[in-house]
Design a protein around this motif. Structure first.
Motif, short mmCIF file in Angstrom:
data_model
loop_
_atom_site.label_atom_id
_atom_site.label_comp_id
_atom_site.label_asym_id
_atom_site.label_seq_id
_atom_site.Cartn_x
_atom_site.Cartn_y
_atom_site.Cartn_z
N ALA A 28 11.28 -27.69 -26.40
CA ALA A 28 11.72 -26.88 -27.39
C ALA A 28 11.25 -27.55 -28.99
O ALA A 28 11.23 -26.63 -30.03
N CYS A 29 10.98 -28.55 -28.84
CA CYS A 29 10.87 -29.23 -30.39
C CYS A 29 9.52 -28.71 -30.83
O CYS A 29 8.55 -28.61 -30.08
N GLY A 30 9.78 -28.28 -32.12
CA GLY A 30 8.54 -27.72 -32.72
C GLY A 30 8.49 -26.37 -32.91
O GLY A 30 7.97 -25.46 -33.57
N ARG A 31 9.55 -25.68 -32.11
CA ARG A 31 9.87 -24.30 -32.05
C ARG A 31 11.14 -23.85 -32.82
O ARG A 31 11.70 -24.88 -33.64
N VAL A 32 11.62 -22.84 -32.74
CA VAL A 32 12.56 -22.20 -33.49
C VAL A 32 13.80 -21.55 -32.84
O VAL A 32 13.42 -20.83 -31.75
N LEU A 33 15.00 -21.97 -33.25
CA LEU A 33 16.17 -21.41 -32.45
C LEU A 33 16.25 -19.93 -32.44
O LEU A 33 16.36 -19.41 -33.78
N ALA A 34 16.31 -19.25 -31.55
CA ALA A 34 16.34 -18.04 -31.37
C ALA A 34 17.79 -17.14 -31.14
O ALA A 34 18.16 -15.83 -31.07
N GLY A 35 18.82 -17.86 -31.58
CA GLY A 35 20.15 -17.64 -31.32
C GLY A 35 21.01 -18.48 -31.84
O GLY A 35 20.54 -19.53 -32.50
N LEU A 308 2.03 -15.81 -38.39
CA LEU A 308 2.25 -16.36 -37.22
C LEU A 308 3.58 -17.11 -37.29
O LEU A 308 4.50 -16.99 -36.29
N LEU A 309 3.93 -17.66 -38.34
CA LEU A 309 5.31 -18.45 -38.58
C LEU A 309 6.39 -17.54 -38.51
O LEU A 309 7.67 -17.94 -37.90
N LYS A 310 6.06 -16.23 -38.85
CA LYS A 310 7.23 -15.12 -38.96
C LYS A 310 7.52 -15.01 -37.18
O LYS A 310 8.63 -14.85 -36.99
N TRP A 311 6.39 -14.58 -36.68
CA TRP A 311 6.44 -14.40 -35.21
C TRP A 311 7.32 -15.33 -34.38
O TRP A 311 8.01 -15.36 -33.50
N MET A 312 7.06 -16.72 -35.05
CA MET A 312 7.66 -17.94 -34.22
C MET A 312 9.10 -18.05 -34.71
O MET A 312 9.60 -19.00 -34.21
N GLY A 313 9.45 -17.35 -35.72
CA GLY A 313 10.89 -17.39 -36.35
C GLY A 313 11.16 -18.25 -37.13
O GLY A 313 12.36 -18.58 -37.90
N PHE A 314 10.21 -19.03 -37.82
CA PHE A 314 10.25 -19.86 -38.85
C PHE A 314 10.92 -18.97 -39.98
O PHE A 314 10.40 -17.96 -40.58
N PRO A 315 11.58 -19.77 -41.00
CA PRO A 315 12.30 -19.19 -42.19
C PRO A 315 11.57 -19.17 -43.12
O PRO A 315 11.59 -18.30 -44.03
#
Ligand code: AMP
Ligand code: MG
Length: 394
Positions: A28-35, A308-315
């Motif tokens: 999960a590293c490099g991704r964004v927490l979804a909860g 793309l960053l928004k799709w991946m959840g980045f703030p």
């Protein structure tokens, strides 16, 4: 024609975060927490020593009798009483009754099973108290937190080894133009090297995204239609380059319309990148990037990357900004935002930006050396050397 701000706003309003998947922490590293994540345990889990030294039970005493030893990883049942000390290692569980830990280096004398220290010492010195950082049940990370190395370490220390994260999007790069070839051996007269797929996939690399790329698609409506139909059904983002301007072989918009892609906007008051197109069909987003290589890459950084960053959840989705002093004067005629390739550097206590020669949209040499885009607002026609501009870090 809409403004850069309006266009960016439309993109960010349309694109929502993608689906969620639960992954092992390492993946999960490099991704964004979804909860949200709550800690299952206290941290520290028990009172422990921050130093190699001695646990003591009375802060006002100078002499303490050493009654035992605790190594890291051992349990200790014994309670420490006034006047007693116990040798402890960093991370070792402290006996009940410990009021402070005296580091090994600060012991004045050690003889006949006793230690001498300079007293009094501060209560709780060098003690890591149970739950001092996190209590079981505490919210430890909130939704949209990027899983950095620090975050991964923190979660694993709490025993949280599986987490929900946003999935990366499926991306297709779709270069169009009958003049394009993929290999120099095919460069006959009239043909040029297809380079947008290379720059775009390179720009995706730091986002940990690997696109699929189709071979250059000729400007033949039937071929484009068939290929785009499949592209739309298989991807979350389709990045078309070329064919979105006003030339008679620019068929992309028409074909997208016939495939029921909703146009969100076409044409933005900017240079380079005026013919930028953005559309959507269900949950597939389509960027029609202008064919010129510098235009397509500028549009990537200013619109596609944030999407793309928004799709991946980045703030934080947009390129980082700062103000810099312009090292050359600048003139323009158009009431459009100019994104100027340049080099920003820190000198004499401030950021300075050198805007490069060769800003035409077919020239990539300036992009090759650039580390920023200097942003000249639409209304500004002229800047003097030394004026302040906003730059976007590449
Ligand atoms: P278009 O937007 O299709 O009119 O293309 C504008 C210019 O960009 C033309 O000179 C094209 O040859 C060039 N171009 C289009 N696509 C690419 C590409 N993938 N790589 C390099 N140049 C391109
Ligand atoms: Mg073309």
């Amino acid at each position: 024609m809409i403004s850069v701000e309006e266009a960016q706003q439309i993109v960010m309003n349309e694109v929502l975060s993608g689906p969620v998947v639960t992954l092992p922490l390492q993946d999960a590293c490099g991704r964004v927490l979804a909860g949200e994540l709550q800690s299952p345990i206290d941290s520290p889990l028990f009172d422990s020593s921050a130093m190699d030294g001695f646990a003591i039970a009375a802060c006002d005493l100078a002499r303490h009798k050493v009654v035992g030893l605790v190594a890291a990883g051992n349990t200790i049942e014994k309670t420490l009483h006034r006047g007693e000390a116990m040798r402890v290692m960093t991370g070792a569980m402290l006996p009940q009754g410990t009021t402070a830990v005296i580091p090994q280096e600060e012991i004045l004398k050690e003889e006949d099973g006793t230690i001498l220290i300079s007293s009094p010492v501060t209560q709780d010195l060098h003690i890591r108290r149970q739950g001092e950082e996190v209590r079981a049940g505490d919210l430890v990370l909130s939704k949209n937190t990027p899983i950095t190395a620090g975050a991964a370490g923190f979660l694993s220390s709490l025993g949280i080894l599986k987490i929900p994260v946003f999935t990366p999007p499926k991306i297709l790069i779709f270069p169009t133009g009958s003049e394009l070839v993929s290999h120099p051996s095919a460069l006959q007269s009239g043909k040029i090297m297809e380079s947008n797929s290379c720059s775009l996939s390179a720009a995706l690399f730091p986002l940990n995204l690997v696109p699929r790329i189709v071979s250059p698609v000729p400007d033949i409506p039937k071929v484009m239609h068939a290929m785009l139909e499949v592209a739309l059904s298989e991807n979350d983002f389709v990045l078309i380059t070329g064919g979105v301007s006003v030339g008679i072989f620019d068929h992309v918009k028409e074909i997208l319309a016939s495939l029921k892609v909703k146009t969100c906007f076409w044409k933005v008051a900017q240079k380079p990148g005026k013919p930028l197109y953005f559309g959507r069909k269900n949950n597939t987003f389509v960027f029609g990037l202008p064919g010129n290589p510098a235009s397509s890459l500028v549009c990537f950084y200013e619109y596609v990357r944030p999407a793309l960053l928004k799709w991946m959840g980045f703030p934080d989705c947009f390129l980082k900004k700062c103000e810099a002093r312009l090292l050359k004067p600048f003139f323009k005629k158009e009431e459009r935002v100019h994104f100027v390739r340049g080099k920003v550097f820190y000198k004499e206590g401030e950021w300075q930006v050198d805007p490069f020669e060769g800003q035409e949209s077919h020239k990539m040499g300036s992009f090759a050396k650039a580390n920023c885009l200097a942003v000249i607002p639409a209304a500004v026609k002229e800047l003097k050397e030394g004026d302040a501009v906003v730059i976007h870090w590449l």
